[in-house]
Motif scaffolding. Structure first.
Motif, PDB file in Angstrom:
ATOM      1  N   PRO A   2       0.804  -1.237   0.000  1.00  0.00           N
ATOM      2  CA  PRO A   2       0.000   0.000   0.000  1.00  0.00           C
ATOM      3  C   PRO A   2       0.831   1.278   0.000  1.00  0.00           C
ATOM      4  N   ALA A   3       2.100   1.198   0.408  1.00  0.00           N
ATOM      5  CA  ALA A   3       2.946   2.396   0.429  1.00  0.00           C
ATOM      6  C   ALA A   3       3.532   2.721  -0.939  1.00  0.00           C
ATOM      7  N   CYS A   4       3.350   1.815  -1.901  1.00  0.00           N
ATOM      8  CA  CYS A   4       3.888   2.013  -3.255  1.00  0.00           C
ATOM      9  C   CYS A   4       2.828   2.676  -4.131  1.00  0.00           C
ATOM     10  N   PHE A   5       3.122   3.879  -4.606  1.00  0.00           N
ATOM     11  CA  PHE A   5       2.142   4.642  -5.388  1.00  0.00           C
ATOM     12  C   PHE A   5       2.029   4.158  -6.832  1.00  0.00           C
ATOM     13  N   ALA A   6       3.029   3.422  -7.305  1.00  0.00           N
ATOM     14  CA  ALA A   6       3.082   3.064  -8.727  1.00  0.00           C
ATOM     15  C   ALA A   6       1.870   2.257  -9.170  1.00  0.00           C
ATOM     16  N   ALA A   7       1.403   1.332  -8.314  1.00  0.00           N
ATOM     17  CA  ALA A   7       0.268   0.492  -8.704  1.00  0.00           C
ATOM     18  C   ALA A   7      -0.983   1.331  -8.930  1.00  0.00           C
ATOM     19  N   VAL A   8      -1.209   2.321  -8.075  1.00  0.00           N
ATOM     20  CA  VAL A   8      -2.392   3.174  -8.200  1.00  0.00           C
ATOM     21  C   VAL A   8      -2.311   4.018  -9.471  1.00  0.00           C
ATOM     22  N   VAL A   9      -1.137   4.598  -9.711  1.00  0.00           N
ATOM     23  CA  VAL A   9      -0.975   5.472 -10.876  1.00  0.00           C
ATOM     24  C   VAL A   9      -1.092   4.675 -12.169  1.00  0.00           C
ATOM     25  N   GLN A  10      -0.465   3.504 -12.218  1.00  0.00           N
ATOM     26  CA  GLN A  10      -0.549   2.692 -13.434  1.00  0.00           C
ATOM     27  C   GLN A  10      -1.968   2.178 -13.660  1.00  0.00           C
ATOM     28  N   GLN A  11      -2.659   1.828 -12.588  1.00  0.00           N
ATOM     29  CA  GLN A  11      -4.047   1.392 -12.733  1.00  0.00           C
ATOM     30  C   GLN A  11      -4.907   2.512 -13.312  1.00  0.00           C
ATOM     31  N   ALA A  12      -4.722   3.714 -12.804  1.00  0.00           N
ATOM     32  CA  ALA A  12      -5.498   4.846 -13.309  1.00  0.00           C
ATOM     33  C   ALA A  12      -5.157   5.137 -14.766  1.00  0.00           C
ATOM     34  N   GLN A  13      -3.863   5.127 -15.071  1.00  0.00           N
ATOM     35  CA  GLN A  13      -3.408   5.504 -16.407  1.00  0.00           C
ATOM     36  C   GLN A  13      -3.799   4.495 -17.476  1.00  0.00           C
ATOM     37  N   TYR A  14      -3.706   3.206 -17.164  1.00  0.00           N
ATOM     38  CA  TYR A  14      -3.893   2.192 -18.202  1.00  0.00           C
ATOM     39  C   TYR A  14      -5.212   1.424 -18.100  1.00  0.00           C
ATOM     40  N   LEU A  15      -5.694   1.194 -16.881  1.00  0.00           N
ATOM     41  CA  LEU A  15      -6.931   0.426 -16.731  1.00  0.00           C
ATOM     42  C   LEU A  15      -8.165   1.325 -16.664  1.00  0.00           C
ATOM     43  N   ASP A  16      -8.140   2.315 -15.784  1.00  0.00           N
ATOM     44  CA  ASP A  16      -9.318   3.167 -15.620  1.00  0.00           C
ATOM     45  C   ASP A  16      -9.650   3.938 -16.890  1.00  0.00           C
ATOM     46  N   THR A  17      -8.630   4.386 -17.609  1.00  0.00           N
ATOM     47  CA  THR A  17      -8.899   5.111 -18.858  1.00  0.00           C
ATOM     48  C   THR A  17      -9.534   4.194 -19.896  1.00  0.00           C
ATOM     49  N   LYS A  18      -9.086   2.939 -19.944  1.00  0.00           N
ATOM     50  CA  LYS A  18      -9.652   2.003 -20.914  1.00  0.00           C
ATOM     51  C   LYS A  18     -11.062   1.577 -20.516  1.00  0.00           C
TER      52      LYS A  18
END
Length: 342
Positions: A278-294
């Motif tokens: 949970p302390a790693c921000f990369a998973a949230v940002v990548q999910q938003a950028q690649y999954l949520d947009t699609k």
């Protein structure tokens, strides 16, 4: 000029890293000796350039220091050329790693990349240096480089540095070796038999290859599916916790951008990454950028990126630079929200 040399030249030109080659002689044991002397002449140095390591006048200054050293008892010890080369390589590695510690600063990140590239010209077969260079290629491309062609070239450079480690030519001709590399079935077999001590190179090869493919034509992503899935599953079985569970983020990103794959598969992997680290921000940002947009999930995109911007990036000091840069990337994505969800 090779592929990586061309790429480093581009980066030098863009970032003003005008590093000039210079000749060593018997006056110095290594670059550490030069830097020691430079500290004795700070006033002269300051007049010439505010960025000593990257000064276009560095060769002239070094010549001056050489002359002065004749009268200051700083002559070298007559070490052999091989010893000098090894010592200078060690200096380059130290410089790369020291700059890497400050990779959340743009200039330091590019300097680290340059010094690793130069160190590899001396130690081309060292696995640790190839891995560090590939990691730096990803970091600089993902978090700092804004020119898409240069970004793609960096991802490619990082992947190609690891090609010979993972898919060695084994004494065959370069053309035959390339033919084998281009054969998906052959690559899959080699990946499935990769030993545990090569899983980290396989991970960074996969990272750079996937992030390069993200913005390439669909047909190219599909062509690599079999090979990359084999690599990801091999990493998952032997290295599931490396890079803050990076394999789960990588699966999520890959499946989110792969046509014909249900988005629930990407969702599952991103959820695993977020829950485990949970302390790693990369998973949230990548999910938003690649999954949520699609998926058209604008509400979650906005809510989660806003949360990341407000979060404390220092919870895990080991990934502070990555978290800081992911916060900057989150802010940039929010600025593009309207465009991304048109």
């Amino acid at each position: 000029m090779g592929f990586e040399d061309r790429q480093v030249s581009v980066l030098r030109a863009q970032k003003g890293l005008n590093i000039h080659p210079f000749q060593f002689n018997s006056l110095f044991q290594n670059l550490d000796s030069i830097l020691t002397l430079l500290t004795k002449f700070t006033s002269i140095f300051t007049l010439i350039s505010s960025k000593p390591i990257f000064s276009p006048h560095l060769p002239i200054l070094l010549s001056l220091v050489c002359v002065i050293s004749l009268f200051s008892g700083c002559a070298g010890t007559g070490a052999s050329p091989d010893t000098l080369l090894e010592q200078n390589g060690a200096f380059l590695i130290r410089q790369a790693r020291e700059n890497w510690e400050h990779r959340d600063q743009e200039e330091a990140a590019y300097r680290a990349l340059f010094f690793w590239k130069e160190a590899l010209s001396i130690f081309p077969d060292r696995q640790d240096l190839n891995v560090e260079f590939a990691h730096a290629c990803f970091f600089v491309s993902r978090y700092w480089e804004e020119d898409p062609p240069v970004r793609d070239s960096l991802f490619q450079a990082g992947a190609r540095r690891l090609e010979d480690l993972l898919f060695p030519p084994d004494g065959i001709s370069p053309d035959t070796a390339q033919s084998i590399r281009d054969n998906p079935s052959t690559r899959v077999r080699r990946i499935e038999s990769v030993p545990d001590d090569q899983l980290i190179p396989l991970y960074w090869w996969s990272v750079n290859r996937i992030f390069y493919l993200i913005d390439q034509p669909v047909v190219e992503r599909v062509e690599y599916r079999e090979v990359l899935e084999a690599a990801l599953h091999r990493i998952l079985t032997g290295l599931p916790n490396y890079d803050q569970g990076g394999i789960y983020r990588l699966f999520g990103t890959f499946y989110a951008r792969l046509p014909g794959v249900e988005l629930e598969r990407a969702e599952k992997y991103f959820s695993q990454a977020r829950e485990a680290y949970p302390a790693c921000f990369a998973a949230v940002v990548q999910q938003a950028q690649y999954l949520d947009t699609k998926a058209g999930n604008r509400d979650r995109f906005h809510e989660e990126l806003t949360r990341i911007i407000r979060a404390d990036p220092t919870v895990d000091p080991n990934i502070l630079p990555e978290n800081v840069r992911d916060q900057a990337l989150a802010a940039k994505l929010l600025e593009q929200e309207t465009y991304l969800f048109e």
